[in-house]
Design a protein around this motif. Structure first.
Motif, PDB file in Angstrom:
ATOM      1  N   TRP A  63      -8.636  38.269  89.914  1.00 42.15           N
ATOM      2  CA  TRP A  63      -9.346  38.911  88.797  1.00 42.15           C
ATOM      3  C   TRP A  63     -10.665  39.488  89.294  1.00 42.15           C
ATOM      4  CZ3 TRP A  63      -8.358  33.542  86.650  1.00 42.15           C
ATOM      5  CH2 TRP A  63      -7.181  33.497  85.892  1.00 42.15           C
ATOM      6  N   ARG A  64     -11.215  40.446  88.540  1.00 37.98           N
ATOM      7  CA  ARG A  64     -12.526  40.988  88.933  1.00 37.98           C
ATOM      8  C   ARG A  64     -13.592  39.913  88.793  1.00 37.98           C
ATOM      9  NH1 ARG A  64     -13.730  46.282  86.065  1.00 37.98           N
ATOM     10  NH2 ARG A  64     -14.812  44.940  84.600  1.00 37.98           N
ATOM     11  N   LYS A  65     -13.557  39.187  87.645  1.00 39.34           N
ATOM     12  CA  LYS A  65     -14.446  38.030  87.558  1.00 39.34           C
ATOM     13  C   LYS A  65     -13.858  36.955  86.642  1.00 39.34           C
ATOM     14  CE  LYS A  65     -17.915  39.009  83.997  1.00 39.34           C
ATOM     15  NZ  LYS A  65     -17.365  39.878  83.011  1.00 39.34           N
ATOM     16  N   VAL A  66     -14.391  35.743  86.807  1.00 36.18           N
ATOM     17  CA  VAL A  66     -13.944  34.621  85.976  1.00 36.18           C
ATOM     18  C   VAL A  66     -15.095  34.265  85.041  1.00 36.18           C
ATOM     19  CG1 VAL A  66     -13.218  32.203  85.997  1.00 36.18           C
ATOM     20  CG2 VAL A  66     -12.467  33.742  87.816  1.00 36.18           C
ATOM     21  N   ASN A  67     -14.927  34.494  83.738  1.00 37.58           N
ATOM     22  CA  ASN A  67     -16.011  34.127  82.816  1.00 37.58           C
ATOM     23  C   ASN A  67     -15.883  32.650  82.422  1.00 37.58           C
ATOM     24  OD1 ASN A  67     -14.246  33.895  80.628  1.00 37.58           O
ATOM     25  ND2 ASN A  67     -14.506  36.032  80.023  1.00 37.58           N
ATOM     26  N   PRO A  68     -16.899  32.080  81.772  1.00 38.64           N
ATOM     27  CA  PRO A  68     -16.867  30.634  81.482  1.00 38.64           C
ATOM     28  C   PRO A  68     -15.665  30.207  80.634  1.00 38.64           C
ATOM     29  CG  PRO A  68     -19.084  31.511  81.132  1.00 38.64           C
ATOM     30  CD  PRO A  68     -18.201  32.687  81.407  1.00 38.64           C
ATOM     31  N   GLN A  69     -15.225  31.066  79.721  1.00 37.44           N
ATOM     32  CA  GLN A  69     -14.064  30.693  78.896  1.00 37.44           C
ATOM     33  C   GLN A  69     -12.788  30.614  79.741  1.00 37.44           C
ATOM     34  OE1 GLN A  69     -13.969  33.458  75.518  1.00 37.44           O
ATOM     35  NE2 GLN A  69     -14.492  31.684  74.253  1.00 37.44           N
ATOM     36  N   MET A  70     -12.650  31.555  80.668  1.00 37.22           N
ATOM     37  CA  MET A  70     -11.472  31.512  81.560  1.00 37.22           C
ATOM     38  C   MET A  70     -11.520  30.248  82.411  1.00 37.22           C
ATOM     39  SD  MET A  70     -11.578  35.502  82.650  1.00 37.22           S
ATOM     40  CE  MET A  70     -10.409  35.430  84.003  1.00 37.22           C
ATOM     41  N   GLN A  71     -12.712  29.915  82.887  1.00 40.97           N
ATOM     42  CA  GLN A  71     -12.856  28.707  83.708  1.00 40.97           C
ATOM     43  C   GLN A  71     -12.452  27.469  82.908  1.00 40.97           C
ATOM     44  OE1 GLN A  71     -13.754  28.769  87.089  1.00 40.97           O
ATOM     45  NE2 GLN A  71     -12.873  26.704  86.868  1.00 40.97           N
ATOM     46  N   GLN A  72     -12.877  27.448  81.624  1.00 40.97           N
ATOM     47  CA  GLN A  72     -12.518  26.307  80.761  1.00 40.97           C
ATOM     48  C   GLN A  72     -11.001  26.191  80.603  1.00 40.97           C
ATOM     49  OE1 GLN A  72     -14.802  27.342  77.232  1.00 40.97           O
ATOM     50  NE2 GLN A  72     -15.180  25.151  76.917  1.00 40.97           N
ATOM     51  N   LEU A  73     -10.363  27.338  80.378  1.00 47.64           N
ATOM     52  CA  LEU A  73      -8.897  27.320  80.214  1.00 47.64           C
ATOM     53  C   LEU A  73      -8.225  26.768  81.461  1.00 47.64           C
ATOM     54  CD1 LEU A  73      -8.146  30.730  78.429  1.00 47.64           C
ATOM     55  CD2 LEU A  73      -8.191  28.433  77.418  1.00 47.64           C
ATOM     56  N   MET A  74      -8.686  27.219  82.625  1.00 51.91           N
ATOM     57  CA  MET A  74      -8.083  26.728  83.880  1.00 51.91           C
ATOM     58  C   MET A  74      -8.324  25.234  84.042  1.00 51.91           C
ATOM     59  SD  MET A  74      -8.645  29.640  86.743  1.00 51.91           S
ATOM     60  CE  MET A  74     -10.315  30.094  86.476  1.00 51.91           C
ATOM     61  N   ASP A  75      -9.566  24.803  83.723  1.00 52.82           N
ATOM     62  CA  ASP A  75      -9.895  23.381  83.895  1.00 52.82           C
ATOM     63  C   ASP A  75      -9.048  22.496  82.988  1.00 52.82           C
ATOM     64  OD1 ASP A  75     -11.724  24.034  85.796  1.00 52.82           O
ATOM     65  OD2 ASP A  75     -13.477  23.928  84.455  1.00 52.82           O
ATOM     66  N   VAL A  76      -8.818  22.959  81.751  1.00 53.84           N
ATOM     67  CA  VAL A  76      -8.111  22.107  80.788  1.00 53.84           C
ATOM     68  C   VAL A  76      -6.587  22.207  80.936  1.00 53.84           C
ATOM     69  CG1 VAL A  76      -7.750  21.645  78.313  1.00 53.84           C
ATOM     70  CG2 VAL A  76     -10.032  22.281  79.149  1.00 53.84           C
ATOM     71  N   PHE A  77      -6.067  23.421  81.152  1.00 58.61           N
ATOM     72  CA  PHE A  77      -4.610  23.607  81.030  1.00 58.61           C
ATOM     73  C   PHE A  77      -3.862  23.835  82.340  1.00 58.61           C
ATOM     74  CE2 PHE A  77      -6.305  25.027  76.837  1.00 58.61           C
ATOM     75  CZ  PHE A  77      -5.775  23.982  76.090  1.00 58.61           C
TER      76      PHE A  77
END
Ligand code: TXA
Ligand code: MG
Length: 343
Positions: free
Chosen positions: A77-91
Motif C-alpha cells: 500500500w502507499r501508506k498504512v493509516n492508524p485504522q488499517m493498522q488496528q484492523l491488521m492488529d485485531v483481525f
C-alpha cells in the motif's frame, strides 16, 4: 500435469516445492481458512495473467494479495493509516481483505488497472508456510472456474483445474467456507463483500462501517460496482437455485407450495434445510446444511453443497437466514448463487 501434495506429504516438501513453482511463474492452488486460492507471484504481471486464463476470469476483476507477515502488507500500500493498522492488529491472520491505495510495486495485472489493492494475511498454516517459501506476495482469487461456487476442498480444486495448473496443496476442508470480508479503507470504511469478519466485529473496532448496496442487492443496469467482482454472475451451480425468504416456517410453507407448481412437478429437487427445519419436509429430499443458531456451520457447508448437486439436481430450494453477523455473508452468496430468484 498437476502435482498433488496431500496434507501428510506436503509438510516441508510440498510448500517448498510450491514456493519454487511460484518463483518460476507457475500456478499453485493452496488452502486458506476461507476457500482455496489459485496463486501466482503477485509481483510478476505475466504469472498473474495465467490465473485469469486458467479461471476464465474477466480481465477487469482485481485479485487479492496474500502475505505471511503484516510488515509485508505495508509494502503493497502507499501508506498504512492508524485504522488499517488496528484492523491488521485485531483481525490478522484472518478472513479480512483490506483495500487501500496501492504502492508502485503492485502490477496492473493484479489490480486490473485500479489505483487500489486488496491485501490479506490468511489464517492457515499451510498457506503461511507456502507464502513464506515463495518469498513474494501471492496474488490469488478463489480456486474455481469463474462464475462457479468457490472450492473448499482440494478435490473441488482438482475437479476444476486438474491438468491446467502446476500444483495443488491439500489442507483439508476450509474452516470458514466462504471468502474473506472485503473492506475498503478509502474514505469511510465500507464493506464491499461480507465474510468471516462480520460488520459487527469491524464496528467494534472502527465505529460505524458502511455496507455497499451491492452486498444484498442486484446492481441495476448502468450502475457501477465499487468492487468489480460484484457485477458478475457468481457461485452458480449447474442447476436452478431458489431462495425461500422469511422465517423458517414461512420458508418451509413456500417450498412445499412450490413443489405443487406445474413447472416444478417431476423435477429433481433438493431442499437445503437445517437442523431446526428438517422435520418440515416429509417425503422430500433434504440436505441438512447446518444449524440456524450457528450460522458458521451453514457458511462452512454452502459451497460444497452447491457443488454436490450441480448438474445432478434440477432445482435447489434453500431457506433464507437472518442477515446479521455471519448470516449476511451466507445470504450474500446464496442470493447470488440463485441469481436473486426468491419465493
Ligand atoms: O477469502 C478470499 O478472499 C479468497 C482467498 C483465496 O483468499 N479469495 C477470493 O478472491 O475470494 P476473489 O478474487 O474470488 O474475490 C476477490 C474480490 C472480488 O470481488 C474483487 O472484485 C474484489 O475482491 N477486489 C479485489 N481487489 C479489489 C480492489 N482493489 N477494489 C475493489 N474490489 C476488489
Ligand atoms: Mg471468487
Amino acid at each position: 500435469m498437476t502435482e498433488f501434495f496431500s496434507a501428510v506429504s506436503q509438510k516441508e516438501n510440498g510448500t517448498k516445492y510450491a514456493g519454487d513453482v511460484i518463483r518460476r511463474g507457475g500456478l499453485v492452488a493452496f488452502p486458506t481458512e476461507t476457500v482455496y486460492g489459485l496463486g501466482a507471484n503477485g509481483l510478476d504481471g505475466e504469472a498473474v495473467k495465467r490465473i485469469f486464463e486458467a479461471k476464465g476470469r474477466p480481465q477487469d476483476n482485481p485479485l487479492i494479495m496474500h502475505v505471511a507477515r503484516k510488515s509485508d502488507a505495508a509494502k503493497l500500500w502507499r501508506k498504512v493509516n492508524p485504522q488499517m493498522q488496528q484492523l491488521m492488529d485485531v483481525f490478522w491472520p484472518g478472513p479480512l481483505s483490506i483495500i487501500s491505495t496501492r504502492s508502485p510495486i503492485v502490477p496492473d495485472e493484479v489490480t486490473a488497472g485500479l489505483d487500489t489493492v486488496a491485501v490479506r494475511m490468511p489464517d492457515n498454516k499451510t498457506a503461511l508456510a507456502f507464502i513464506r517459501a515463495a518469498g513474494v506476495p501471492i496474488a490469488a482469487p478463489s480456486a474455481n472456474i469463474s462464475g462457479r461456487p468457490s472450492g473448499t476442498t482440494a478435490r473441488h480444486v482438482m475437479d476444476d483445474f486438474d491438468g491446467r495448473i502446476d500444483v495443488v496443496l491439500d489442507g483439508g476442508a476450509c474452516r470458514v467456507g466462504l471468502e474473506s470480508t472485503v473492506i475498503s479503507m478509502l474514505g469511510r470504511p465500507t464493506v464491499l463483500r461480507p465474510g468471516g469478519v462480520t460488520r459487527e466485529m469491524l464496528e467494534s473496532v472502527l465505529g460505524p462501517v458502511e455496507l455497499s448496496p451491492a452486498v444484498l442487492g442486484q446492481l441495476k443496469a448502468g450502475e457501477t460496482a465499487m468492487s468489480p467482482g460484484m457485477k458478475y454472475t457468481h457461485y452458480k451451480p449447474d442447476c436452478r437455485v431458489i431462495v425461500a425468504l422469511g422465517g423458517p416456517e414461512r420458508a418451509a410453507r413456500a417450498i412445499s407450495a412450490a413443489y405443487e407448481i406445474e413447472e416444478i412437478k417431476g423435477s429433481k429437487c433438493v431442499i437445503f434445510s437445517s437442523k431446526q427445519t428438517k422435520g418440515f419436509y416429509h417425503g422430500k429430499t433434504c440436505d441438512i446444511i447446518g444449524d440456524r443458531s450457528e450460522p458458521e456451520t451453514l457458511c462452512a457447508n454452502l459451497f460444497s453443497a452447491l457443488r454436490r448437486y450441480s448438474g445432478k439436481a434440477d432445482v435447489i430450494f434453500a431457506e433464507a437466514v437472518s442477515e446479521t453477523s455471519l448470516g449476511l455473508a451466507y445470504m450474500n452468496r446464496l442470493l447470488r448463487a440463485a441469481g436473486f430468484e426468491t419465493i
